[in-house]
Design a protein around this motif. Structure first.
Motif, PDB file in Angstrom:
ATOM      1  N   ILE A   1      -2.349  13.870 -17.453  1.00  0.00           N
ATOM      2  CA  ILE A   1      -1.494  13.400 -16.357  1.00  0.00           C
ATOM      3  C   ILE A   1      -1.809  11.940 -16.037  1.00  0.00           C
ATOM      4  N   SER A   2      -3.079  11.591 -16.040  1.00  0.00           N
ATOM      5  CA  SER A   2      -3.402  10.202 -15.705  1.00  0.00           C
ATOM      6  C   SER A   2      -2.892   9.268 -16.802  1.00  0.00           C
ATOM      7  N   GLU A   3      -2.891   9.736 -18.042  1.00  0.00           N
ATOM      8  CA  GLU A   3      -2.348   8.901 -19.127  1.00  0.00           C
ATOM      9  C   GLU A   3      -0.824   8.739 -18.979  1.00  0.00           C
ATOM     10  N   ILE A   4      -0.159   9.825 -18.620  1.00  0.00           N
ATOM     11  CA  ILE A   4       1.298   9.755 -18.420  1.00  0.00           C
ATOM     12  C   ILE A   4       1.612   8.743 -17.309  1.00  0.00           C
ATOM     13  N   PHE A   5       0.844   8.815 -16.228  1.00  0.00           N
ATOM     14  CA  PHE A   5       1.098   7.892 -15.122  1.00  0.00           C
ATOM     15  C   PHE A   5       0.797   6.441 -15.487  1.00  0.00           C
ATOM     16  N   LYS A   6      -0.208   6.242 -16.308  1.00  0.00           N
ATOM     17  CA  LYS A   6      -0.517   4.885 -16.773  1.00  0.00           C
ATOM     18  C   LYS A   6       0.687   4.312 -17.514  1.00  0.00           C
ATOM     19  N   LEU A   7       1.288   5.144 -18.368  1.00  0.00           N
ATOM     20  CA  LEU A   7       2.450   4.681 -19.142  1.00  0.00           C
ATOM     21  C   LEU A   7       3.653   4.415 -18.231  1.00  0.00           C
ATOM     22  N   LEU A   8       3.860   5.315 -17.267  1.00  0.00           N
ATOM     23  CA  LEU A   8       4.984   5.116 -16.339  1.00  0.00           C
ATOM     24  C   LEU A   8       4.802   3.800 -15.580  1.00  0.00           C
ATOM     25  N   HIS A   9       3.569   3.520 -15.220  1.00  0.00           N
ATOM     26  CA  HIS A   9       3.264   2.286 -14.505  1.00  0.00           C
ATOM     27  C   HIS A   9       3.459   1.075 -15.420  1.00  0.00           C
TER      28      HIS A   9
ATOM     29  N   ASN B   1      13.010   0.086 -20.038  1.00  0.00           N
ATOM     30  CA  ASN B   1      11.902   0.316 -20.982  1.00  0.00           C
ATOM     31  C   ASN B   1      11.831   1.750 -21.501  1.00  0.00           C
ATOM     32  N   LEU B   2      12.905   2.541 -21.303  1.00  0.00           N
ATOM     33  CA  LEU B   2      12.822   3.972 -21.604  1.00  0.00           C
ATOM     34  C   LEU B   2      12.410   4.249 -23.053  1.00  0.00           C
ATOM     35  N   GLU B   3      13.067   3.560 -24.003  1.00  0.00           N
ATOM     36  CA  GLU B   3      12.778   3.849 -25.415  1.00  0.00           C
ATOM     37  C   GLU B   3      11.303   3.640 -25.744  1.00  0.00           C
ATOM     38  N   ARG B   4      10.765   2.547 -25.210  1.00  0.00           N
ATOM     39  CA  ARG B   4       9.362   2.240 -25.510  1.00  0.00           C
ATOM     40  C   ARG B   4       8.430   3.280 -24.889  1.00  0.00           C
ATOM     41  N   LEU B   5       8.772   3.712 -23.674  1.00  0.00           N
ATOM     42  CA  LEU B   5       7.974   4.746 -23.024  1.00  0.00           C
ATOM     43  C   LEU B   5       7.998   6.036 -23.859  1.00  0.00           C
ATOM     44  N   LEU B   6       9.212   6.406 -24.301  1.00  0.00           N
ATOM     45  CA  LEU B   6       9.359   7.666 -25.037  1.00  0.00           C
ATOM     46  C   LEU B   6       8.578   7.636 -26.349  1.00  0.00           C
ATOM     47  N   GLN B   7       8.590   6.475 -27.006  1.00  0.00           N
ATOM     48  CA  GLN B   7       7.835   6.349 -28.258  1.00  0.00           C
ATOM     49  C   GLN B   7       6.369   6.710 -28.047  1.00  0.00           C
ATOM     50  N   HIS B   8       5.809   6.181 -26.959  1.00  0.00           N
ATOM     51  CA  HIS B   8       4.418   6.478 -26.649  1.00  0.00           C
ATOM     52  C   HIS B   8       4.211   7.965 -26.368  1.00  0.00           C
ATOM     53  N   LEU B   9       5.118   8.517 -25.548  1.00  0.00           N
ATOM     54  CA  LEU B   9       4.950   9.906 -25.123  1.00  0.00           C
ATOM     55  C   LEU B   9       5.095  10.860 -26.303  1.00  0.00           C
ATOM     56  N   LYS B  10       6.028  10.520 -27.211  1.00  0.00           N
ATOM     57  CA  LYS B  10       6.306  11.440 -28.329  1.00  0.00           C
ATOM     58  C   LYS B  10       5.118  11.567 -29.282  1.00  0.00           C
ATOM     59  N   ALA B  11       4.265  10.565 -29.266  1.00  0.00           N
ATOM     60  CA  ALA B  11       3.084  10.633 -30.119  1.00  0.00           C
ATOM     61  C   ALA B  11       2.129  11.730 -29.651  1.00  0.00           C
ATOM     62  N   LYS B  12       2.218  12.084 -28.372  1.00  0.00           N
ATOM     63  CA  LYS B  12       1.234  13.033 -27.824  1.00  0.00           C
ATOM     64  C   LYS B  12       1.827  14.352 -27.337  1.00  0.00           C
ATOM     65  N   PHE B  13       3.127  14.321 -27.008  1.00  0.00           N
ATOM     66  CA  PHE B  13       3.714  15.505 -26.377  1.00  0.00           C
ATOM     67  C   PHE B  13       5.029  15.889 -27.046  1.00  0.00           C
ATOM     68  N   LYS B  14       5.423  17.112 -26.760  1.00  0.00           N
ATOM     69  CA  LYS B  14       6.788  17.519 -27.095  1.00  0.00           C
ATOM     70  C   LYS B  14       7.635  17.025 -25.920  1.00  0.00           C
ATOM     71  N   VAL B  15       8.669  16.234 -26.206  1.00  0.00           N
ATOM     72  CA  VAL B  15       9.388  15.538 -25.127  1.00  0.00           C
ATOM     73  C   VAL B  15      10.858  15.973 -25.080  1.00  0.00           C
ATOM     74  N   THR B  16      11.317  16.342 -23.891  1.00  0.00           N
ATOM     75  CA  THR B  16      12.753  16.598 -23.701  1.00  0.00           C
ATOM     76  C   THR B  16      13.250  15.587 -22.676  1.00  0.00           C
TER      77      THR B  16
ATOM     78  N   MET C   1       8.405   2.220 -14.393  1.00  0.00           N
ATOM     79  CA  MET C   1       9.352   3.261 -14.004  1.00  0.00           C
ATOM     80  C   MET C   1       9.084   3.634 -12.550  1.00  0.00           C
ATOM     81  N   LYS C   2      10.180   3.769 -11.776  1.00  0.00           N
ATOM     82  CA  LYS C   2       9.994   4.159 -10.383  1.00  0.00           C
ATOM     83  C   LYS C   2      10.128   5.683 -10.302  1.00  0.00           C
ATOM     84  N   VAL C   3       9.012   6.339 -10.049  1.00  0.00           N
ATOM     85  CA  VAL C   3       8.979   7.802 -10.103  1.00  0.00           C
ATOM     86  C   VAL C   3       9.492   8.404  -8.801  1.00  0.00           C
ATOM     87  N   ASP C   4      10.396   9.393  -8.927  1.00  0.00           N
ATOM     88  CA  ASP C   4      10.939  10.024  -7.735  1.00  0.00           C
ATOM     89  C   ASP C   4      10.476  11.461  -7.529  1.00  0.00           C
TER      90      ASP C   4
END
Ligand code: ADP
Ligand code: ASP
Ligand code: MG
Length: 416
Positions: free
Chosen positions: A325-333, A359-374, A337-340
């Motif tokens: 979770i802390s890694e996900i938040f680091k990336l969002l920051h 920056n969505l595409e770049r964020l997703l690239q990072h996330l997809k390396a570690k998680f299953k992303v929908t 991304m403004k989290v709601d």
């Protein structure tokens, strides 16, 4: 000392400027600071200018011409004599814009954005100040960038309160009618910065705070704060009184009638905020102040469009724990991304946010390396404060639900 803020909708044409003057005459304008936004949709038009400057130079000149033509037609309606000095002033300001775009070497989109977008407010306040002078409402035009000092986080600058307080104390004459720009500030190098879209309400609050104003009033095209945005909900009702806390919650969840940062400085000094109709200026509108939760006590509905919902689960069905979770938040920051909304369970984590900086595409690239992303793009986030069963049913009706979260006072629902 009172602070007034007039938004783009209130000065979208010459009639609006005349109405602003009429509001001042009806409610009084002694010891008053008037903060004004860009006229009508000028900020959006300037966003197009900036986009063309970077991506489509062939369309640049035309997009600037549109902004010029819009203001010229307002000038012609407001000033009888074509020789009035305001015509020259506005031509000079547009000359400054041209010259900035010609000379600029910075490839930094956010920096260029702030240097260009501020022209909307500079032009509107020059026109309004000259018009008020013409009809006998003598006033001083102030360049807000000499008062509001910020860091250089372009497009969402943070106020340097100490310097701002100092500048205002040293240079502001509270005895007269002053007109200045909303939304803008300047950094340590005196480059223009902005406080975020719709930030002019916040400007009014910053001045209210630093001047220890008696009150701040934002003049809107609605009777006050309603229990729902009338553009999306029928039968929205006026809230007569709400507490700072309640208003902060409503603004935070996206009730776009008040910019979310506006309330905090006012609450600190217990300065009341009035939200009133510029069409019926003597009506009471809404009073935001200390105490009294919300009156009348009814459900409040807020909708935010163009949200992104991302659901993550671990690739190997392991738990999503603190370190993930802390890694996900680091990336969002990192990608601004403004989290709601966030929601997590043992093996999944969902987050709903705004992709303000693209920056969505770049964020997703990072996330997809570690998680299953929908990913669900362009979803809507509904928030209901003080909900009841009927309120929930009315929001859910006919929609496909992607996420639902309840707390004691608030329900949030993400739908396609
Ligand atoms: P400004 O001209 O000051 O920029 P805005 O257009 O940003 O004004 O804000 C006024 C608009 O906010 C209203 O026209 C209305 O559509 C919208 N709005 C959203 N939520 C609310 C609410 N809870 N109460 C009143 N207006 C709301
Ligand atoms: N003109 C700016 C905008 O449209 C600031 C404001 O209106 O509050 O976002
Ligand atoms: Mg606005």
């Amino acid at each position: 000392m009172q602070v007034f803020k007039f938004g783009g909708a209130s000065v979208k044409n010459a009639e609006g400027v005349k109405n602003l003057a009429s509001v001042l005459k009806q409610v009084g304008y002694n010891n008053t600071l008037v903060v004004v936004s860009a006229m009508g949709k000028t900020t959006n038009s300037l966003e197009l200018v900036i986009k063309n400057y970077f991506d489509d130079k062939a369309k640049l000149a035309n997009s600037i011409l549109e902004v010029k033509a819009f203001h010229e037609s307002i000038l012609i309606d407001l000033f009888e004599h074509i020789h009035h000095p305001i015509f020259k002033t506005i031509t000079t300001i547009f000359g400054d814009l041209d010259s900035f775009l010609r000379r600029n070497k910075s490839p930094d989109y956010n920096f260029v954005y702030d240097q260009v977008i501020g022209f909307g407010e500079l032009i509107s306040t020059k026109i309004i100040s000259a018009y008020l002078d013409q009809i006998g409402l003598k006033n001083d035009w102030l360049d807000v960038r000499e008062f509001i000092k910020t860091d250089n986080y372009y497009r969402r600058a943070n106020v340097d309160w100490e310097q701002t307080q100092h500048q205002i104390k040293a240079n502001f004459d509270t005895k007269i009618l002053n007109i200045t720009q909303g939304f803008l500030g300047s950094d340590a190098n005196n480059f223009t910065t902005t406080l975020g879209r719709e930030g002019s309400d916040y400007t009014a609050a910053i001045f209210g705070y630093c001047l220890n104003a008696e009150s701040v009033t934002i003049w809107k095209d609605v009777p006050g704060v309603l229990n729902a945005d009338p553009r999306y909900f029928e039968n929205a009702q006026l809230l007569n009184r709400i507490s700072y806390t309640e208003a902060i919650e409503l603004a935070f969840y996206g009730a776009s009638v008040i910019h979310p940062k506006t309330l905090q400085p006012l609450q600190q000094k217990e300065i009341p905020l009035f939200v009133k109709s510029f069409l019926n200026p003597t009506n009471l509108g809404t009073r935001v102040g200390k105490g009294f939760g919300i009156e009348p006590n009814i459900p409040c509905y807020i909708v935010k469009k163009n949200q992104v919902l991302v659901s993550l689960s671990s690739l190997d069905f392991s738990y999503i724990l603190e370190e993930n979770i802390s890694e996900i938040f680091k990336l969002l920051h990192l990608y601004k991304m403004k989290v709601d909304v966030i929601q997590n369970s043992a093996i999944s984590f969902s987050v709903c946010f705004e992709n303000t900086y693209g920056n969505l595409e770049r964020l997703l690239q990072h996330l997809k390396a570690k998680f299953k992303v929908t990913v669900y793009e362009d979803v809507s986030l509904y928030t209901v404060r003080h909900y009841n069963d009927q309120a929930i049913a009315s929001v859910e009706k006919g929609k496909k639900l992607l996420l639902k979260q309840l707390t004691q006072e608030t329900i949030q629902i993400v739908t396609t």
